[in-house]
Design an enzyme around this catalytic site. Sequence first.
Site, PDB file in Angstrom:
ATOM      1  N   ASN A 118       8.077   7.994  11.583  1.00 50.18           N
ATOM      2  CA  ASN A 118       6.985   7.092  11.180  1.00 50.18           C
ATOM      3  C   ASN A 118       7.529   5.808  10.556  1.00 50.18           C
ATOM      4  OD1 ASN A 118       4.926   8.631  12.100  1.00 50.18           O
ATOM      5  ND2 ASN A 118       4.073   9.168  10.118  1.00 50.18           N
ATOM      6  N   GLU A 174      -3.626   9.113  16.302  1.00 50.76           N
ATOM      7  CA  GLU A 174      -5.079   9.157  16.453  1.00 50.76           C
ATOM      8  C   GLU A 174      -5.505   8.280  17.627  1.00 50.76           C
ATOM      9  OE1 GLU A 174      -7.084   8.571  12.696  1.00 50.76           O
ATOM     10  OE2 GLU A 174      -5.668   9.917  11.710  1.00 50.76           O
ATOM     11  N   GLU A 215       4.121  17.300  13.133  1.00 50.83           N
ATOM     12  CA  GLU A 215       3.218  16.825  14.189  1.00 50.83           C
ATOM     13  C   GLU A 215       3.471  15.330  14.414  1.00 50.83           C
ATOM     14  OE1 GLU A 215       0.533  18.212  16.330  1.00 50.83           O
ATOM     15  OE2 GLU A 215       1.327  16.312  17.020  1.00 50.83           O
ATOM     16  N   ALA A 251       2.449  -7.682  17.573  1.00 47.85           N
ATOM     17  CA  ALA A 251       2.201  -8.337  16.286  1.00 47.85           C
ATOM     18  C   ALA A 251       0.703  -8.288  15.979  1.00 47.85           C
ATOM     19  CB  ALA A 251       2.680  -9.781  16.346  1.00 47.85           C
ATOM     20  N   GLY A 252       0.375  -8.288  14.710  1.00 46.06           N
ATOM     21  CA  GLY A 252      -1.041  -8.247  14.334  1.00 46.06           C
ATOM     22  C   GLY A 252      -1.221  -8.412  12.850  1.00 46.06           C
ATOM     23  N   ARG A 289      -9.087   5.205   6.896  1.00 43.75           N
ATOM     24  CA  ARG A 289      -8.117   5.335   5.810  1.00 43.75           C
ATOM     25  C   ARG A 289      -7.088   4.200   5.898  1.00 43.75           C
ATOM     26  NH1 ARG A 289      -6.683  11.690   6.409  1.00 43.75           N
ATOM     27  NH2 ARG A 289      -7.059  11.238   8.607  1.00 43.75           N
ATOM     28  N   CYS A 339      -1.312   7.476   7.842  1.00 47.07           N
ATOM     29  CA  CYS A 339       0.071   7.976   7.792  1.00 47.07           C
ATOM     30  C   CYS A 339       1.138   6.941   7.455  1.00 47.07           C
ATOM     31  CB  CYS A 339       0.384   8.693   9.090  1.00 47.07           C
ATOM     32  SG  CYS A 339      -0.600  10.208   9.185  1.00 47.07           S
TER      33      CYS A 339
HETATM   34  P1  NAD Z   1      -7.224  15.553   7.055  1.00 48.67           P
HETATM   35  O1  NAD Z   1      -7.456  15.067   5.680  1.00 48.67           O
HETATM   36  O2  NAD Z   1      -7.972  14.972   8.201  1.00 48.67           O
HETATM   37  O3  NAD Z   1      -7.473  17.137   7.090  1.00 48.67           O
HETATM   38  C1  NAD Z   1      -6.924  18.049   6.181  1.00 48.67           C
HETATM   39  C2  NAD Z   1      -7.863  19.263   6.093  1.00 48.67           C
HETATM   40  O4  NAD Z   1      -7.255  20.274   5.302  1.00 48.67           O
HETATM   41  C3  NAD Z   1      -9.211  18.927   5.434  1.00 48.67           C
HETATM   42  O5  NAD Z   1     -10.277  19.325   6.279  1.00 48.67           O
HETATM   43  C4  NAD Z   1      -9.170  19.761   4.130  1.00 48.67           C
HETATM   44  O6  NAD Z   1     -10.460  20.217   3.716  1.00 48.67           O
HETATM   45  C5  NAD Z   1      -8.281  20.912   4.539  1.00 48.67           C
HETATM   46  N1  NAD Z   1      -7.691  21.653   3.421  1.00 48.67           N
HETATM   47  C6  NAD Z   1      -7.110  21.161   2.306  1.00 48.67           C
HETATM   48  N2  NAD Z   1      -6.671  22.190   1.529  1.00 48.67           N
HETATM   49  C7  NAD Z   1      -6.981  23.335   2.171  1.00 48.67           C
HETATM   50  C8  NAD Z   1      -6.788  24.712   1.875  1.00 48.67           C
HETATM   51  N3  NAD Z   1      -6.177  25.126   0.767  1.00 48.67           N
HETATM   52  N4  NAD Z   1      -7.252  25.630   2.761  1.00 48.67           N
HETATM   53  C9  NAD Z   1      -7.884  25.252   3.881  1.00 48.67           C
HETATM   54  N5  NAD Z   1      -8.089  23.949   4.225  1.00 48.67           N
HETATM   55  C10 NAD Z   1      -7.642  23.003   3.379  1.00 48.67           C
HETATM   56  O7  NAD Z   1      -5.669  15.415   7.297  1.00 48.67           O
HETATM   57  P2  NAD Z   1      -4.925  15.185   8.697  1.00 48.67           P
HETATM   58  O8  NAD Z   1      -5.082  13.780   9.106  1.00 48.67           O
HETATM   59  O9  NAD Z   1      -5.296  16.276   9.631  1.00 48.67           O
HETATM   60  O10 NAD Z   1      -3.408  15.355   8.225  1.00 48.67           O
HETATM   61  C11 NAD Z   1      -2.908  16.620   7.857  1.00 48.67           C
HETATM   62  C12 NAD Z   1      -1.408  16.490   7.679  1.00 48.67           C
HETATM   63  O11 NAD Z   1      -0.804  16.148   8.926  1.00 48.67           O
HETATM   64  C13 NAD Z   1      -0.949  15.420   6.700  1.00 48.67           C
HETATM   65  O12 NAD Z   1       0.203  15.858   6.071  1.00 48.67           O
HETATM   66  C14 NAD Z   1      -0.642  14.232   7.600  1.00 48.67           C
HETATM   67  O13 NAD Z   1       0.332  13.371   7.035  1.00 48.67           O
HETATM   68  C15 NAD Z   1      -0.077  14.924   8.814  1.00 48.67           C
HETATM   69  N6  NAD Z   1      -0.237  14.186  10.074  1.00 48.67           N
HETATM   70  C16 NAD Z   1      -1.397  13.533  10.344  1.00 48.67           C
HETATM   71  C17 NAD Z   1      -1.560  12.888  11.566  1.00 48.67           C
HETATM   72  C18 NAD Z   1      -2.819  12.106  11.895  1.00 48.67           C
HETATM   73  O14 NAD Z   1      -2.818  11.401  12.891  1.00 48.67           O
HETATM   74  N7  NAD Z   1      -3.872  12.174  11.134  1.00 48.67           N
HETATM   75  C19 NAD Z   1      -0.535  12.933  12.520  1.00 48.67           C
HETATM   76  C20 NAD Z   1       0.634  13.637  12.219  1.00 48.67           C
HETATM   77  C21 NAD Z   1       0.767  14.271  10.982  1.00 48.67           C
HETATM   78  C1  UGA Z   2       1.245   7.324  13.625  1.00 48.99           C
HETATM   79  C2  UGA Z   2       2.392   7.682  14.596  1.00 48.99           C
HETATM   80  O1  UGA Z   2       2.310   6.849  15.746  1.00 48.99           O
HETATM   81  C3  UGA Z   2       2.298   9.147  15.022  1.00 48.99           C
HETATM   82  O2  UGA Z   2       3.417   9.482  15.838  1.00 48.99           O
HETATM   83  C4  UGA Z   2       2.303  10.010  13.771  1.00 48.99           C
HETATM   84  O3  UGA Z   2       2.182  11.385  14.121  1.00 48.99           O
HETATM   85  C5  UGA Z   2       1.154   9.611  12.886  1.00 48.99           C
HETATM   86  O4  UGA Z   2       1.273   8.211  12.530  1.00 48.99           O
HETATM   87  C6  UGA Z   2       1.130  10.404  11.626  1.00 48.99           C
HETATM   88  O5  UGA Z   2       2.143  10.852  11.126  1.00 48.99           O
HETATM   89  O6  UGA Z   2       0.008  10.589  11.168  1.00 48.99           O
HETATM   90  P1  UGA Z   2      -1.317   6.639  13.904  1.00 48.99           P
HETATM   91  O7  UGA Z   2      -1.259   6.323  12.458  1.00 48.99           O
HETATM   92  O8  UGA Z   2      -2.450   7.457  14.404  1.00 48.99           O
HETATM   93  O9  UGA Z   2       0.025   7.436  14.338  1.00 48.99           O
HETATM   94  O10 UGA Z   2      -1.360   5.289  14.729  1.00 48.99           O
HETATM   95  P2  UGA Z   2      -0.307   4.288  15.399  1.00 48.99           P
HETATM   96  O11 UGA Z   2      -0.688   4.104  16.806  1.00 48.99           O
HETATM   97  O12 UGA Z   2       1.086   4.683  15.129  1.00 48.99           O
HETATM   98  O13 UGA Z   2      -0.639   2.942  14.633  1.00 48.99           O
HETATM   99  C7  UGA Z   2      -0.365   2.796  13.251  1.00 48.99           C
HETATM  100  C8  UGA Z   2      -0.685   1.388  12.809  1.00 48.99           C
HETATM  101  O14 UGA Z   2       0.260   0.469  13.360  1.00 48.99           O
HETATM  102  C9  UGA Z   2      -2.057   0.893  13.258  1.00 48.99           C
HETATM  103  O15 UGA Z   2      -2.658   0.171  12.214  1.00 48.99           O
HETATM  104  C10 UGA Z   2      -1.753  -0.033  14.435  1.00 48.99           C
HETATM  105  O16 UGA Z   2      -2.713  -1.026  14.601  1.00 48.99           O
HETATM  106  C11 UGA Z   2      -0.416  -0.595  14.001  1.00 48.99           C
HETATM  107  N1  UGA Z   2       0.409  -1.064  15.141  1.00 48.99           N
HETATM  108  C12 UGA Z   2       0.922  -0.164  16.024  1.00 48.99           C
HETATM  109  C13 UGA Z   2       0.687  -2.404  15.270  1.00 48.99           C
HETATM  110  O17 UGA Z   2       0.226  -3.229  14.450  1.00 48.99           O
HETATM  111  N2  UGA Z   2       1.476  -2.834  16.311  1.00 48.99           N
HETATM  112  C14 UGA Z   2       1.993  -1.956  17.212  1.00 48.99           C
HETATM  113  O18 UGA Z   2       2.724  -2.414  18.134  1.00 48.99           O
HETATM  114  C15 UGA Z   2       1.715  -0.603  17.075  1.00 48.99           C
END
Ligand code: NAD
Ligand code: UGA
Length: 480
Positions: free
Chosen positions: A227, A153, A149, A271-272, A346, A279
């Site tokens: 990432n 966010e 994915e 920059a920031g 987080r 992630c």
């Molecule tokens: P999250 O912590 O928000 O959600 C994970 C969910 O999985 C929780 O609700 C938890 O209770 C549930 N869970 C755990 N074990 C389980 C099980 N055995 N059966 C059913 N449910 C279970 O995590 P997230 O932010 O959604 O991230 C999930 C994955 O996707 C991670 O590997 C993360 O790195 C990846 N990812 C996250 C984002 C993001 O923006 N948050 C973007 C891309 C990829």
């Molecule tokens: C990031 C990636 O952008 C997604 O493609 C990926 O799916 C996700 O991680 C993941 O694997 O979970 P996210 O963490 O939601 O998404 O947010 P970003 O917009 O990427 O920002 C990450 C951090 O970088 C933030 O703290 C943001 O403030 C910082 N950032 C971003 C900067 O400081 N400068 C920038 O120009 C861009």
Amino acid sequence: MELAVVGAGHVGAVCAACMAAVGHRVRVVDVDAQRIALLRAGRAPFFEPGISELLEQGRTRELLSFHVDPAEALPGAALVFLCVNTDNGPDGSVDLSYVESAVQTVSRFADDGAVLVNRSTAPVGTAEYIRSMIEELRGGSLHVAVNPEFLAEGTAVHDFLEPDRILIGAWDKTPIALLAEAYAPIVERRLPSDLREMLANGHRRSGDVPFVVTDPASAELAKYASNSLLAVRVSFINEIAGIAEELGADITKVARAVGLDTRIGPHFLRAGIGWGGSCFPKDIVALQGIAETRGLSARMLRAANEVNTEQRMWTTRQLQSHFKTLFGRRVGLLGLSFKPGTDDMRNAPSLEIASQLAQANVQVRALDPAVKTLPAGFEDKIELLEDPESLATGADALVLVTEWPEFADLDLRRLRGLMRTPLLLDGRNFFDPERARSAGFTYMGVGRAQEVAGVVPALPDAEPSAGDDEVLIGVTAARR
Ligand code: NAD
Ligand code: UGA
């Protein structure tokens, strides 16, 4: 199609709501009963623009349901998307225990011939490991694929429905065909009109979304590489910002000029005060660990991390250079979430800043449009306030930590009048320095010519606005 999603977090809930919105029947299962109860009541367990509307729509159309019992969710599904957490353990290595327990559940309840699709970010080899688990648990009657994915966010719904690409890692044709069918409305941009309207404000593109198929290992590595490269870019521009600060240049202008090069592009050059979130911090450390355990050096990843650690000291350093002592000072943080558009805390830079300041006996107060409760352990470090006036009253400095668009409407002059010392630290280069200075603030941005007496001279009165950049660059080029 009949789909199931395991894990109702940011990725799982968004995936489920969007798949239902394009017409699939989706059942979601999570071990967190409280989360499922919230979702059943039509409430998202986190702040994410557009998600509540899609959850409600899925519920009323009876295309979306939430379960704690996997026996209700998994049977009948052609594709089971695994979206569980893969945080790092204390040694930095990826904790796969949630993936393992989810695979056991799927193995027990999914139909023969179903595809288990891992969407969680996990090390290269995880799909292979899942396949061997399935082989052991039920003799291999499930297919396994990877579908990383890429949503971010704050823009998750848009990113899911209008992705840059869909990446599939698979060994055989069945998962590829089923995933192609599930994603067809998104790939071919055949979204229902209400969704098209909802996305109208985002940048909509034409032509099919690239549907990239690789072997599982390449798909798994591509997610970490993506990432990591984004994090490296931000650390790079932050390093240049440090140089700009020293030399009296303005990083926002530097980044604009650099990003206009089509080979470089403008994204992730803001920059920031450093990157955070659920992630980047965990994934860059994970990839570094994966490389190093195989005897490979991961110099770029290590350096990006080091720059980021240093960058997270920016606020404290600025305060120390401005005040003789920090003891007893009062600082107001504008924003707490790791980025705008989310209440996710987080690995948010705000938490580190608050910890550093609390240690120096600074009173930290904060205001955030989405964060309404503090993470455990921070209740005595941060006082959460509801309005900007309370935040400014008696403060020695305001620090812009998260660039929420709402903060653009702040009445800076009024806030300045309420403060004990008129210092504005802009950790995201969000404010117009001239506007802030004319409101009476001592303004400092990241990598922007600073006002610290005796270090860098103040900007001249005729400083051009951000909109003049192109002209400025053009003139310089012509003179050369
Ligand atoms: P999250 O912590 O928000 O959600 C994970 C969910 O999985 C929780 O609700 C938890 O209770 C549930 N869970 C755990 N074990 C389980 C099980 N055995 N059966 C059913 N449910 C279970 O995590 P997230 O932010 O959604 O991230 C999930 C994955 O996707 C991670 O590997 C993360 O790195 C990846 N990812 C996250 C984002 C993001 O923006 N948050 C973007 C891309 C990829
Ligand atoms: C990031 C990636 O952008 C997604 O493609 C990926 O799916 C996700 O991680 C993941 O694997 O979970 P996210 O963490 O939601 O998404 O947010 P970003 O917009 O990427 O920002 C990450 C951090 O970088 C933030 O703290 C943001 O403030 C910082 N950032 C971003 C900067 O400081 N400068 C920038 O120009 C861009």
